[in-house]
Design a protein around this motif. Structure first.
Motif, mmCIF file in Angstrom:
data_model
loop_
_atom_site.group_PDB
_atom_site.id
_atom_site.type_symbol
_atom_site.label_atom_id
_atom_site.label_comp_id
_atom_site.label_asym_id
_atom_site.label_seq_id
_atom_site.Cartn_x
_atom_site.Cartn_y
_atom_site.Cartn_z
ATOM 1 N N THR A 118 -28.608 40.732 10.337
ATOM 2 C CA THR A 118 -29.994 41.133 10.059
ATOM 3 C C THR A 118 -30.292 42.423 10.799
ATOM 4 O O THR A 118 -29.853 42.599 11.935
ATOM 5 C CB THR A 118 -30.955 40.043 10.593
ATOM 6 O OG1 THR A 118 -30.662 38.817 9.938
ATOM 7 C CG2 THR A 118 -32.413 40.424 10.371
ATOM 8 N N ILE A 119 -31.057 43.302 10.156
ATOM 9 C CA ILE A 119 -31.574 44.458 10.897
ATOM 10 C C ILE A 119 -33.107 44.380 10.918
ATOM 11 O O ILE A 119 -33.739 44.158 9.886
ATOM 12 C CB ILE A 119 -31.075 45.812 10.325
ATOM 13 C CG1 ILE A 119 -31.740 46.968 11.095
ATOM 14 C CG2 ILE A 119 -31.324 45.961 8.837
ATOM 15 C CD1 ILE A 119 -31.172 48.328 10.797
ATOM 16 N N TYR B 49 -44.856 32.948 16.232
ATOM 17 C CA TYR B 49 -45.101 31.581 15.756
ATOM 18 C C TYR B 49 -44.030 30.607 16.241
ATOM 19 O O TYR B 49 -44.156 29.408 16.034
ATOM 20 C CB TYR B 49 -45.201 31.557 14.231
ATOM 21 C CG TYR B 49 -46.518 32.125 13.725
ATOM 22 C CD1 TYR B 49 -47.722 31.496 14.019
ATOM 23 C CD2 TYR B 49 -46.551 33.295 12.978
ATOM 24 C CE1 TYR B 49 -48.929 32.011 13.577
ATOM 25 C CE2 TYR B 49 -47.756 33.824 12.519
ATOM 26 C CZ TYR B 49 -48.939 33.172 12.828
ATOM 27 O OH TYR B 49 -50.139 33.678 12.402
ATOM 28 N N GLY B 50 -42.957 31.133 16.840
ATOM 29 C CA GLY B 50 -41.997 30.218 17.466
ATOM 30 C C GLY B 50 -40.583 30.255 16.921
ATOM 31 O O GLY B 50 -39.799 29.356 17.214
ATOM 32 N N ALA B 51 -40.224 31.274 16.116
ATOM 33 C CA ALA B 51 -38.833 31.370 15.653
ATOM 34 C C ALA B 51 -37.985 31.708 16.873
ATOM 35 O O ALA B 51 -37.962 32.852 17.332
ATOM 36 C CB ALA B 51 -38.693 32.446 14.587
ATOM 37 N N SER B 52 -37.294 30.697 17.404
ATOM 38 C CA SER B 52 -36.716 30.844 18.743
ATOM 39 C C SER B 52 -35.463 31.711 18.755
ATOM 40 O O SER B 52 -34.846 31.899 19.794
ATOM 41 C CB SER B 52 -36.416 29.471 19.324
ATOM 42 O OG SER B 52 -35.476 28.834 18.481
ATOM 43 N N VAL B 53 -35.064 32.259 17.615
ATOM 44 C CA VAL B 53 -33.859 33.078 17.587
ATOM 45 C C VAL B 53 -34.048 34.405 18.341
ATOM 46 O O VAL B 53 -33.089 34.994 18.820
ATOM 47 C CB VAL B 53 -33.371 33.278 16.125
ATOM 48 C CG1 VAL B 53 -34.348 34.092 15.315
ATOM 49 C CG2 VAL B 53 -31.982 33.862 16.068
ATOM 50 N N TYR C 222 -30.323 44.647 15.762
ATOM 51 C CA TYR C 222 -29.422 43.907 14.880
ATOM 52 C C TYR C 222 -29.237 42.512 15.438
ATOM 53 O O TYR C 222 -29.090 42.340 16.647
ATOM 54 C CB TYR C 222 -28.049 44.578 14.813
ATOM 55 C CG TYR C 222 -28.080 45.950 14.180
ATOM 56 C CD1 TYR C 222 -27.983 46.081 12.797
ATOM 57 C CD2 TYR C 222 -28.207 47.096 14.954
ATOM 58 C CE1 TYR C 222 -28.023 47.345 12.203
ATOM 59 C CE2 TYR C 222 -28.244 48.357 14.370
ATOM 60 C CZ TYR C 222 -28.153 48.463 12.989
ATOM 61 O OH TYR C 222 -28.195 49.690 12.405
ATOM 62 N N VAL C 223 -29.272 41.519 14.569
ATOM 63 C CA VAL C 223 -28.956 40.152 14.972
ATOM 64 C C VAL C 223 -27.715 39.774 14.181
ATOM 65 O O VAL C 223 -27.734 39.771 12.941
ATOM 66 C CB VAL C 223 -30.117 39.178 14.661
ATOM 67 C CG1 VAL C 223 -29.781 37.771 15.134
ATOM 68 C CG2 VAL C 223 -31.422 39.668 15.300
ATOM 69 N N LYS C 224 -26.609 39.519 14.888
ATOM 70 C CA LYS C 224 -25.339 39.303 14.201
ATOM 71 C C LYS C 224 -24.607 38.085 14.764
ATOM 72 O O LYS C 224 -24.898 37.637 15.876
ATOM 73 C CB LYS C 224 -24.452 40.557 14.359
ATOM 74 C CG LYS C 224 -25.011 41.745 13.571
ATOM 75 C CD LYS C 224 -24.220 43.019 13.810
ATOM 76 C CE LYS C 224 -22.776 42.896 13.464
ATOM 77 N NZ LYS C 224 -22.301 43.960 12.567
ATOM 78 N N SER C 225 -23.631 37.634 14.000
ATOM 79 C CA SER C 225 -22.865 36.458 14.418
ATOM 80 C C SER C 225 -21.681 36.869 15.281
ATOM 81 O O SER C 225 -20.867 37.697 14.864
ATOM 82 C CB SER C 225 -22.355 35.722 13.180
ATOM 83 O OG SER C 225 -21.306 34.857 13.557
ATOM 84 N N VAL D 24 -25.437 32.183 14.787
ATOM 85 C CA VAL D 24 -25.908 32.106 13.394
ATOM 86 C C VAL D 24 -25.642 33.471 12.748
ATOM 87 O O VAL D 24 -25.462 34.462 13.467
ATOM 88 C CB VAL D 24 -27.426 31.766 13.344
ATOM 89 C CG1 VAL D 24 -27.673 30.292 13.541
ATOM 90 C CG2 VAL D 24 -28.225 32.582 14.368
ATOM 91 N N PRO D 25 -25.607 33.554 11.412
ATOM 92 C CA PRO D 25 -25.257 34.833 10.759
ATOM 93 C C PRO D 25 -26.289 35.945 10.958
ATOM 94 O O PRO D 25 -26.021 37.103 10.643
ATOM 95 C CB PRO D 25 -25.181 34.471 9.267
ATOM 96 C CG PRO D 25 -25.265 33.002 9.180
ATOM 97 C CD PRO D 25 -25.784 32.463 10.458
ATOM 98 N N GLY D 26 -27.456 35.613 11.475
ATOM 99 C CA GLY D 26 -28.522 36.594 11.666
ATOM 100 C C GLY D 26 -29.826 35.821 11.731
ATOM 101 O O GLY D 26 -29.811 34.623 12.032
ATOM 102 N N VAL D 27 -30.936 36.478 11.428
ATOM 103 C CA VAL D 27 -32.199 35.734 11.362
ATOM 104 C C VAL D 27 -32.259 35.092 9.979
ATOM 105 O O VAL D 27 -32.124 35.771 8.959
ATOM 106 C CB VAL D 27 -33.423 36.656 11.583
ATOM 107 C CG1 VAL D 27 -34.711 35.841 11.528
ATOM 108 C CG2 VAL D 27 -33.319 37.404 12.910
ATOM 109 N N LEU D 28 -32.431 33.790 9.956
ATOM 110 C CA LEU D 28 -32.512 33.043 8.697
ATOM 111 C C LEU D 28 -33.982 32.751 8.396
ATOM 112 O O LEU D 28 -34.843 32.941 9.262
ATOM 113 C CB LEU D 28 -31.721 31.744 8.837
ATOM 114 C CG LEU D 28 -30.260 31.937 9.273
ATOM 115 C CD1 LEU D 28 -29.668 30.639 9.794
ATOM 116 C CD2 LEU D 28 -29.437 32.484 8.114
#
Ligand code: ADP
Ligand code: ASP
Ligand code: MG
Length: 428
Positions: free
Chosen positions: A297-298, A264-268, A285-288, A233-237
């Motif tokens: 996302t940072i 709360y369960g955002a499994s990313v 960083y969460v990146k694609s 995915v492109p990052g945290v949505l």
């Protein structure tokens, strides 16, 4: 040092492995450590092998062979000519001995099961599932080396020491820090996510999806400058795109906000990942892995979420349970403590609770399928009314439109709000 983590989706096939090498080469290999999960759905396949073994079902040997074949197929595809991969790299890969390595890992897996005398399921689980990460890291390392990106393979069990709470091991930070600092210097290394070892050298695991956490442990111990987890995915949505339409990329997330989302369960992101990083202000960083040049996302020490919009989290297949006393007396502290004791004994993962004078409501995940036993035990002392298969929606930074979006067409069983967070239990 920088730490990269590549999950199962990024290396599910030969194309994925080639892409991981390209991402790493583009980003630069200096001062880099890489954490890798098992390929694709290998951990699920290993879980199936254990359950078949436990039923005394000889098909587990067939399932092991299937897994062996699936990994060999990826290797064979990597050996094939491919645009941009030089012939000399392919021939080095063919001669790397990787097929032999795979064979010996599969033999160790078979041996582990044939020799097993332990009745402790969690112990056996850890000795078995670790083989997924051993296989993936061996294949990726061999491919990197063949393609001229010199890489050291490290056994994470010699880096991450834990207690012996199999399947959910706690990290021994002091021991691990010493080993990691001694072993992981500046040269590029690849190691396994998810696995560690206890003081007797037995393999332990850090909980499903625990490779993100491994990356955070390494980063903390090495005082890394950043961690990047590469996703599909492109990052945290602001919601899981598998469940919600029109999701929006979150550019910046404060640590505490990310901890809440994961909680709360955002499994990313694995929920344990953020605290060690926050402790040393190491950005995550969460990146694609498909668009590595995009920002993604940072997660770092910023004030507020950017953009500040409602974020949705859904946990499906939950149980909603209303408990009241048999004699219409109040549900007091003793009852609550008793109820929680039962929940913990049956390993239920609570997502929401609410109490009133005469009843106590809980929404939880029955991860280990123990609902029947739990209800039997509670019914001895309480009136219980369970509703199975409900969904728990959490909306952070909710507004009217967001609530309407979640509620529409569903039957709401309970709603609970604080200033920032609204939770709804619904039957879909
Ligand atoms: P990994 O390959 O690292 O194991 P995961 O499958 O665990 O990756 O995580 C990526 C998946 O997380 C995405 O494909 C997406 O469906 C899901 N996901 C859940 N919540 C979110 C969110 N808020 N933002 C982005 N992805 C999310
Ligand atoms: N392979 C492990 C799992 O599937 C760990 C991980 O992927 O993070 O749970
Ligand atoms: Mg995963």
């Amino acid at each position: 040092m920088r730490i990269f983590k590549f999950g199962g989706a990024s290396i599910k096939d030969a194309t994925g492995v080639r892409n991981v090498l390209q991402v790493v080469q583009t980003m630069g290999v200096d001062n880099l450590g890489i954490v890798i999960s098992a390929m694709g759905k290998t951990t699920n396949a290993l879980e199936d092998i254990i359950s078949s073994y436990q039923k005394n079902d000889a098909t587990y040997l067939q399932l092991i062979d299937d897994l062996h074949k699936a990994h060999l197929e990826i290797v064979e595809e990597l050996e094939m000519p491919f645009e941009g991969v030089k012939e000399v790299c392919l021939s080095r890969f063919r001669e790397s001995g990787i097929k032999k390595d795979i064979k010996s890992i599969m033999e160790s897996l078979k041996g582990e099961m044939l020799r097993n005398k332990s009745k402790n399921y969690s112990f056996l689980y850890d000795q078995v599932v670790c083989h997924g990460e051993l296989l993936s890291t061996k294949i990726v390392t061999a491919f990197f080396n063949a393609c001229g990106t010199a890489t050291n393979w490290k056994d994470a069990r010699q880096l991450i020491k834990t207690d012996h709470k199999y399947r959910d091991a706690g990290v021994n930070w002091q021991e691990s820090e010493k080993l990691i600092k001694e072993s992981c210097q500046r040269e590029l290394f690849i190691t396994q996510g998810f696995i560690g070892s206890d003081e007797n050298g037995f393999t332990t695991t850090l909980g499903r999806e625990g490779s993100d956490y491994t990356a955070a442990v390494l980063a903390y111990c090495l005082d890394a400058s950043s961690v990047t987890i590469w996703k599909d995915v492109p990052g945290v949505l602001n919601a899981d795109p598998r469940v919600f339409e029109n999701t929006v990329l979150l550019h910046k997330i404060p640590y505490n906000e990310a901890i809440e989302l994961a909680f709360y369960g955002a499994s990313v992101i694995h929920p344990k990942t953020l605290q060690p990083l926050q402790g040393k202000e190491i950005p995550l960083y969460v990146k694609s892995f498909l668009q590595p040049d995009r920002d993604g996302t940072i997660i770092t020490a910023v004030e507020t979420l950017e953009p500040l919009i409602p974020c949705y989290i859904v946990r499906k297949n939950m149980v909603f349970l209303k408990i009241s006393s048999r004699d219409f007396s109040f549900i007091g502290e003793n009852n609550i403590s008793d109820i929680f004791h039962e929940l913990s004994r049956h390993k239920m993962q609570v997502g929401l609770l609410q109490n009133s004078a005469i009843s106590f409501s809980i929404c939880f995940e029955d991860k280990y399928h123990k609902i029947k036993e739990l209800l039997k035990d509670l019914e001895k002392r309480y009136k219980v009314s369970p509703v199975e298969d409900v969904s728990l929606y959490t909306i952070r930074h909710y507004n009217g439109d967001a609530i309407q979006l979640v509620e529409s067409g569903k039957s709401v069983l309970l709603k609970q709000r604080t200033q920032e967070t609204l939770q709804l239990i619904v039957k879909e």
